[in-house]
Design a protein around this motif. Sequence first.
Motif, mmCIF file in Angstrom:
data_model
loop_
_atom_site.group_PDB
_atom_site.id
_atom_site.type_symbol
_atom_site.label_atom_id
_atom_site.label_comp_id
_atom_site.label_asym_id
_atom_site.label_seq_id
_atom_site.Cartn_x
_atom_site.Cartn_y
_atom_site.Cartn_z
ATOM 1 N N VAL A 131 0.894 -1.251 -0.137
ATOM 2 C CA VAL A 131 -0.099 -0.057 -0.079
ATOM 3 C C VAL A 131 0.963 1.255 0.185
ATOM 4 O O VAL A 131 0.712 2.267 -0.748
ATOM 5 C CB VAL A 131 -0.756 0.087 1.231
ATOM 6 N N VAL A 132 1.953 1.297 0.884
ATOM 7 C CA VAL A 132 3.036 2.343 0.935
ATOM 8 C C VAL A 132 3.440 2.490 -0.477
ATOM 9 O O VAL A 132 3.675 3.612 -1.175
ATOM 10 C CB VAL A 132 3.979 2.386 1.741
ATOM 11 N N GLY A 133 4.019 1.275 -1.286
ATOM 12 C CA GLY A 133 4.307 1.561 -2.568
ATOM 13 C C GLY A 133 3.450 2.078 -3.569
ATOM 14 O O GLY A 133 4.019 2.825 -4.380
ATOM 15 N N PHE A 134 2.331 1.426 -3.405
ATOM 16 C CA PHE A 134 1.214 1.955 -4.295
ATOM 17 C C PHE A 134 0.890 3.389 -4.083
ATOM 18 O O PHE A 134 1.177 4.250 -4.978
ATOM 19 C CB PHE A 134 -0.225 1.710 -3.952
ATOM 20 N N GLY A 135 1.073 4.109 -2.861
ATOM 21 C CA GLY A 135 0.973 5.503 -2.632
ATOM 22 C C GLY A 135 2.282 6.228 -3.208
ATOM 23 O O GLY A 135 2.160 7.246 -3.916
ATOM 24 N N LEU B 91 13.931 6.116 -1.711
ATOM 25 C CA LEU B 91 12.540 6.758 -1.306
ATOM 26 C C LEU B 91 11.608 5.709 -0.523
ATOM 27 O O LEU B 91 11.078 6.124 0.710
ATOM 28 C CB LEU B 91 11.803 7.391 -2.305
ATOM 29 N N ALA B 92 11.605 4.520 -0.925
ATOM 30 C CA ALA B 92 10.778 3.606 -0.178
ATOM 31 C C ALA B 92 11.273 3.317 1.182
ATOM 32 O O ALA B 92 10.614 3.151 2.049
ATOM 33 C CB ALA B 92 10.723 2.239 -0.975
ATOM 34 N N ALA B 93 12.946 3.259 1.088
ATOM 35 C CA ALA B 93 13.458 2.860 2.411
ATOM 36 C C ALA B 93 13.045 4.060 3.657
ATOM 37 O O ALA B 93 12.804 3.710 4.825
ATOM 38 C CB ALA B 93 14.913 2.643 2.254
ATOM 39 N N ILE B 94 13.089 5.164 3.090
ATOM 40 C CA ILE B 94 12.912 6.318 3.853
ATOM 41 C C ILE B 94 11.548 6.362 4.439
ATOM 42 O O ILE B 94 11.343 6.400 5.571
ATOM 43 C CB ILE B 94 13.213 7.628 3.236
ATOM 44 N N VAL B 95 10.584 6.104 3.719
ATOM 45 C CA VAL B 95 9.179 6.142 3.953
ATOM 46 C C VAL B 95 8.513 5.082 4.934
ATOM 47 O O VAL B 95 8.144 5.359 6.107
ATOM 48 C CB VAL B 95 8.130 6.206 2.711
ATOM 49 N N VAL B 96 9.214 3.836 4.661
ATOM 50 C CA VAL B 96 8.947 2.696 5.696
ATOM 51 C C VAL B 96 9.789 2.750 7.014
ATOM 52 O O VAL B 96 9.271 2.064 7.918
ATOM 53 C CB VAL B 96 9.075 1.453 4.947
ATOM 54 N N ALA C 152 15.411 -0.263 6.890
ATOM 55 C CA ALA C 152 15.750 0.002 5.489
ATOM 56 C C ALA C 152 16.347 -1.254 4.862
ATOM 57 O O ALA C 152 16.076 -1.230 3.481
ATOM 58 C CB ALA C 152 16.668 1.278 5.600
ATOM 59 N N LEU C 153 17.247 -1.788 5.390
ATOM 60 C CA LEU C 153 17.903 -2.760 4.757
ATOM 61 C C LEU C 153 16.993 -4.098 4.388
ATOM 62 O O LEU C 153 17.152 -4.713 3.347
ATOM 63 C CB LEU C 153 18.896 -3.482 5.838
ATOM 64 N N GLY C 154 15.969 -4.302 5.046
ATOM 65 C CA GLY C 154 14.975 -5.397 4.717
ATOM 66 C C GLY C 154 13.912 -4.962 4.156
ATOM 67 O O GLY C 154 12.888 -5.860 3.708
ATOM 68 N N GLU C 155 13.727 -3.716 3.467
ATOM 69 C CA GLU C 155 12.595 -3.415 3.031
ATOM 70 C C GLU C 155 12.390 -4.002 1.547
ATOM 71 O O GLU C 155 13.385 -4.176 0.926
ATOM 72 C CB GLU C 155 12.529 -1.878 2.589
ATOM 73 N N PHE C 156 11.015 -4.422 1.392
ATOM 74 C CA PHE C 156 10.745 -5.197 0.371
ATOM 75 C C PHE C 156 9.579 -4.804 -0.383
ATOM 76 O O PHE C 156 9.669 -4.604 -1.800
ATOM 77 C CB PHE C 156 10.630 -6.909 0.599
ATOM 78 N N GLY C 157 8.278 -4.966 0.075
ATOM 79 C CA GLY C 157 7.129 -4.501 -0.610
ATOM 80 C C GLY C 157 6.989 -3.325 -1.178
ATOM 81 O O GLY C 157 6.518 -3.367 -2.536
ATOM 82 N N ALA C 158 7.171 -2.049 -0.645
ATOM 83 C CA ALA C 158 7.186 -0.843 -1.277
ATOM 84 C C ALA C 158 8.427 -0.784 -2.435
ATOM 85 O O ALA C 158 8.066 -0.094 -3.395
ATOM 86 C CB ALA C 158 7.353 0.209 -0.298
ATOM 87 N N THR C 159 9.433 -1.241 -1.981
ATOM 88 C CA THR C 159 10.315 -1.285 -3.181
ATOM 89 C C THR C 159 10.313 -1.966 -4.535
ATOM 90 O O THR C 159 10.311 -1.368 -5.426
ATOM 91 C CB THR C 159 11.682 -1.796 -2.672
#
Length: 223
Positions: free
Chosen positions: A56-60, A92-97, A155-162
């Motif tokens: 959902v974050v990635g979609f946004g 950007l995805a890592a920052i937001v999550v 940030a290292l483990g971010e997947f879905g939004a990325t």
Amino acid sequence: MDLFPLWISLKTASVATIIVFLLGVFLAWTFSRRNFLGKTVVEALFLLPMVLPPTVVGFGLLYLFGRNAFLGNILSEFFGIQIVFTWYAVVLAAIVVSFPLMFQSAKAAFQQYDSNLERVAYTMGASRIRVFWTISLPLAWPGLLAGLVLTFARALGEFGATLMVAGFVPGVTETIPLAIYFAVESGDMATAGIWVTIISMVGFVALLWLNWWNKRSMQRFHK
């Protein structure tokens, strides 16, 4: 074995952690010391990525920074910057999550000590900047450090939004979590297992160091 996913993951997590730390500490200190209309609403927006599914974050982000989106068009036409499906999207995805973790940790750190110490310094003529660097930051540092480590690990483990906003572009956006996912998809369980081991060890070492540092700090405090 191509080590690019390790490099891009460490690079992304480091850059995102620096940005999130600076922004999170500033906003947390401001929100913990000032009251204004709509404060609780803004705080809820800051923490929203923590409870939303990463997709959902990635979609946004895709909706805001896509090629045909408002912000995406502005960045592309006036600055020549494309976000989607680039390394910038990964950051950007890592920052937001990861921002909610830093903001919440920093806010709790600034609220755990007596704020009257800051007020006394103000009455003695100290500026806000001096009070922050000499009183607020040292007293809140243990909590800030914990938030810093958790931010890096997240940030290292971010997947879905990325995956949503950056996609899987080998040699460009291929982080370790993405490398694991697509290695499993292709049936390469050996490669996936290696990356799982590497990212698990990095996260474990970061948390182990944080626990050691906190224990050492407590021992110094009680001496």
